[in-house]
Every structure is written in C-alpha cells, then in structure tokens.
Scaffold this motif. Sequence first.
Motif, PDB file in Angstrom:
ATOM      1  N   PHE A   1       0.904  -1.179  -0.027  1.00  0.00           N
ATOM      2  CA  PHE A   1      -0.100  -0.019   0.282  1.00  0.00           C
ATOM      3  C   PHE A   1       0.581   1.185  -0.120  1.00  0.00           C
ATOM      4  O   PHE A   1       0.519   2.258  -0.257  1.00  0.00           O
ATOM      5  CB  PHE A   1      -1.142   0.042   1.107  1.00  0.00           C
ATOM      6  N   ILE A   2       2.144   1.329   0.587  1.00  0.00           N
ATOM      7  CA  ILE A   2       2.795   2.342   0.437  1.00  0.00           C
ATOM      8  C   ILE A   2       3.938   2.378  -0.573  1.00  0.00           C
ATOM      9  O   ILE A   2       3.909   3.025  -1.763  1.00  0.00           O
ATOM     10  CB  ILE A   2       3.701   2.491   1.833  1.00  0.00           C
ATOM     11  N   ASN A   3       4.838   1.156  -0.641  1.00  0.00           N
ATOM     12  CA  ASN A   3       5.716   1.027  -1.622  1.00  0.00           C
ATOM     13  C   ASN A   3       6.598   1.814  -2.247  1.00  0.00           C
ATOM     14  O   ASN A   3       6.601   2.142  -3.262  1.00  0.00           O
ATOM     15  CB  ASN A   3       4.829   0.360  -2.836  1.00  0.00           C
ATOM     16  N   ASP A   4       7.164   2.749  -1.013  1.00  0.00           N
ATOM     17  CA  ASP A   4       7.926   3.884  -1.552  1.00  0.00           C
ATOM     18  C   ASP A   4       9.358   3.211  -2.236  1.00  0.00           C
ATOM     19  O   ASP A   4      10.132   2.658  -1.406  1.00  0.00           O
ATOM     20  CB  ASP A   4       8.236   4.685  -0.316  1.00  0.00           C
TER      21      ASP A   4
ATOM     22  N   GLN B   1       3.351 -19.057  12.113  1.00  0.00           N
ATOM     23  CA  GLN B   1       2.348 -18.345  12.926  1.00  0.00           C
ATOM     24  C   GLN B   1       1.819 -17.019  11.922  1.00  0.00           C
ATOM     25  O   GLN B   1       0.846 -16.431  12.436  1.00  0.00           O
ATOM     26  CB  GLN B   1       3.208 -17.900  14.230  1.00  0.00           C
ATOM     27  N   GLU B   2       2.734 -16.716  11.105  1.00  0.00           N
ATOM     28  CA  GLU B   2       2.464 -15.483  10.474  1.00  0.00           C
ATOM     29  C   GLU B   2       1.221 -15.808   9.308  1.00  0.00           C
ATOM     30  O   GLU B   2       1.582 -16.758   8.476  1.00  0.00           O
ATOM     31  CB  GLU B   2       3.581 -14.783   9.822  1.00  0.00           C
ATOM     32  N   LYS B   3       0.288 -15.144   9.212  1.00  0.00           N
ATOM     33  CA  LYS B   3      -0.675 -14.982   8.142  1.00  0.00           C
ATOM     34  C   LYS B   3      -1.014 -13.657   7.622  1.00  0.00           C
ATOM     35  O   LYS B   3      -0.770 -12.657   8.148  1.00  0.00           O
ATOM     36  CB  LYS B   3      -1.987 -15.819   9.099  1.00  0.00           C
ATOM     37  N   LEU B   4      -1.349 -13.882   6.230  1.00  0.00           N
ATOM     38  CA  LEU B   4      -1.566 -12.677   5.578  1.00  0.00           C
ATOM     39  C   LEU B   4      -2.895 -12.269   6.156  1.00  0.00           C
ATOM     40  O   LEU B   4      -4.048 -12.781   6.157  1.00  0.00           O
ATOM     41  CB  LEU B   4      -1.854 -13.025   3.985  1.00  0.00           C
ATOM     42  N   GLN B   5      -3.003 -10.866   6.307  1.00  0.00           N
ATOM     43  CA  GLN B   5      -4.277 -10.202   6.684  1.00  0.00           C
ATOM     44  C   GLN B   5      -5.527 -10.240   5.782  1.00  0.00           C
ATOM     45  O   GLN B   5      -5.162 -10.158   4.634  1.00  0.00           O
ATOM     46  CB  GLN B   5      -3.932  -8.754   7.048  1.00  0.00           C
ATOM     47  N   PRO B   6      -6.508 -10.899   6.017  1.00  0.00           N
ATOM     48  CA  PRO B   6      -7.652 -11.062   5.325  1.00  0.00           C
ATOM     49  C   PRO B   6      -7.918  -9.928   4.318  1.00  0.00           C
ATOM     50  O   PRO B   6      -8.212  -9.938   3.136  1.00  0.00           O
ATOM     51  CB  PRO B   6      -8.896 -11.266   6.329  1.00  0.00           C
ATOM     52  N   GLN B   7      -7.927  -8.573   4.933  1.00  0.00           N
ATOM     53  CA  GLN B   7      -8.162  -7.404   4.035  1.00  0.00           C
ATOM     54  C   GLN B   7      -7.089  -7.251   2.780  1.00  0.00           C
ATOM     55  O   GLN B   7      -7.495  -6.741   1.724  1.00  0.00           O
ATOM     56  CB  GLN B   7      -8.498  -6.185   4.946  1.00  0.00           C
TER      57      GLN B   7
ATOM     58  N   GLU C   1      -8.043  -9.967   0.330  1.00  0.00           N
ATOM     59  CA  GLU C   1      -8.889  -9.398  -0.551  1.00  0.00           C
ATOM     60  C   GLU C   1      -8.544  -8.379  -1.225  1.00  0.00           C
ATOM     61  O   GLU C   1      -8.927  -8.646  -2.645  1.00  0.00           O
ATOM     62  CB  GLU C   1     -10.062  -9.027   0.449  1.00  0.00           C
ATOM     63  N   HIS C   2      -7.795  -7.464  -0.958  1.00  0.00           N
ATOM     64  CA  HIS C   2      -7.260  -6.492  -1.956  1.00  0.00           C
ATOM     65  C   HIS C   2      -6.348  -7.032  -2.991  1.00  0.00           C
ATOM     66  O   HIS C   2      -6.698  -6.684  -4.402  1.00  0.00           O
ATOM     67  CB  HIS C   2      -6.347  -5.542  -1.368  1.00  0.00           C
ATOM     68  N   LEU C   3      -5.532  -8.101  -2.704  1.00  0.00           N
ATOM     69  CA  LEU C   3      -4.769  -8.676  -3.948  1.00  0.00           C
ATOM     70  C   LEU C   3      -5.605  -9.377  -4.780  1.00  0.00           C
ATOM     71  O   LEU C   3      -5.192  -9.611  -5.965  1.00  0.00           O
ATOM     72  CB  LEU C   3      -3.594  -9.416  -3.223  1.00  0.00           C
TER      73      LEU C   3
END
Length: 297
Positions: free
Chosen positions: A132-135, A259-265, A268-270
């Motif tokens: 979302f930032i990707n500077d 233990q790390e999971k991709l955030q649902p939102q 969904e965006h991707l």
Amino acid sequence: MNSTINLAIIGAQKAGTTSLNKYLAQHPNIYTHFTQEFSMLASPEDFNNGLEKNINDTVQKSILENPEKNCFVAKRVGVMYNEEMMQRFYQAFPDCKIIVILRNPVDRAYSAFKYCRMSGMEPYKKFEDAIFINDESRFKDKKFKRNCDYIFRSSYLKPLKNIYKIFPADNVQIYLFEEIMKNLNQPLNEMVSMLNLPQFEFDTNKNYNEGAVSKSAMLSKTIAPGNFGILKKLFSTEQRMKLKLFLKKLNADKGKPKQEKLQPQTREHLINTFKSEVTELEFFLSLPIKKYWPDFF
C-alpha cells in the motif's frame, strides 16, 4: 562440456523452482550450476561472456569426472519478465526447453516478501507497507527493487504471451505449483522426456529453499545479494556460496512463518488486483487454474 542450455527454468519466483532445479540434477545425465540462480541470464554483460565462463570451475570439474552428464539445466526466475533477454536467449539457444511454474499470485507475492525480508533486500517489516505504500526510495540497490516488485512478479499473463511469441509452443511447458506439489516425480519425468532422457526416480523429500524469517536484520543485510562481492578476491564462487548458505541457515527462524498469516483485507485487495488477469489466464492456458485458485472465480 556441453555447449548449450538444454532446459531452462525461468519462473516464477517462490514457486519451488530452486528445489525443482536441484531435483533434476539428481538425474545421471543432467547437471546444473552451483549457484541458486544462473548468472548468465542476469544481464547482457553476463550473457556476452558465454556459457562456459558462466559455469564455475567446480561444475566443470564434476562434468569431466562424470561424462554421462551431458544435459545442462539453468534456472533464472526473473528472466521471464525481461523480453529483451528472452529474445537474446532464444537466438543463442533456440532448441532450449522452457519451464515455467505458476503459483497463486497472492500466495507468491506474500512468500516473496518474506523471502526478501529474510535475504536482506526488503527494508519494510510489514507486507502491507510493501503493497500500500511501496516507496521505491527505500531501495539503495536497483536489483532489490526488481526482486521486491511483488505485484509485477505475480502478473503472469504478459510474460507468458511473450514467451510463446519467442519460443515454439512445443518447447514450452507451464505447470501450476499447487498441482505438481502432489506428485513431483511426474512433472520431473515429463521434463526428462522433453530432453529425450530415460525416466528416473527422484528423491523429492528435501526442500532446498524453504521459507523462514530472519533472527537478525543486520545479518540479513550482510548476506543480501551483491554484498559478498567484496570477497571475490579471497574466496571462490563455491566457497562464497557455502558461506552464504551457512549464514542464511544460521539466521533462519523456521518456527515463525507458520504463525504469520496474511491479513484477510490484504488478501482480498490482492485477489481483486489479480482477478481479471487470472480469469484471462484461465482461458489462455489449458491448466486447472479455477480448481487450484478458486478465490479468483
């Protein structure tokens, strides 16, 4: 020594290509490069050096000791996105067989982020920042920017169309990562058949590039691509690679990725980002994409 590249694994990044390349090298008639990626396909300068100069002394010695190894397999996952390099590749090796492994683009992007973090290429700690930032100013090295372009490297349609424009369709084989993981010996022996070699029972139990997160950000930066160049005068390619792999394993915490999971939102965006392309990809390829990537349909 063989004077051609018989088969090339050119993508996609984080789709099991490192393991695939290592497995193929188990075959008594196949050999490959010692490094994880084949340097010849990295740039026009490396390409112009020719095949023999891009294969290190250790591999050449192994070939002399094992003359039955007469088929060379190269792996460079980023080259599928470089149309100019693919054109040069075809002109030099028109009979080469091309292998591409496609992975669910969302899963591939997230896996690539974790790999780039582990390898010291990605400064962001959160995947959401990279999406979302990707500077782009965060990268001091342009090579890191290419490796960490998670959206671009999960976009397969245009590169695949270019590949089919350059290479004969009979020379190209596309696989889905999620499908071949069920039984790796089958696709491996399909590739062997493309080379007109005898079938072989591959040992596919070892994972050569499994995911992990780093224990130390400082050590990750130390082993990042390009940072070992200072050791060229002191150590051989093989010695540098062994040292780098040792430090990478030392720095790997393999317990955390589960233990790390991709955030649902974010997922969904991707999914929405890639949805139209995946739909077109379903029509372009004769592969069960809908079955293995159902979230896009």
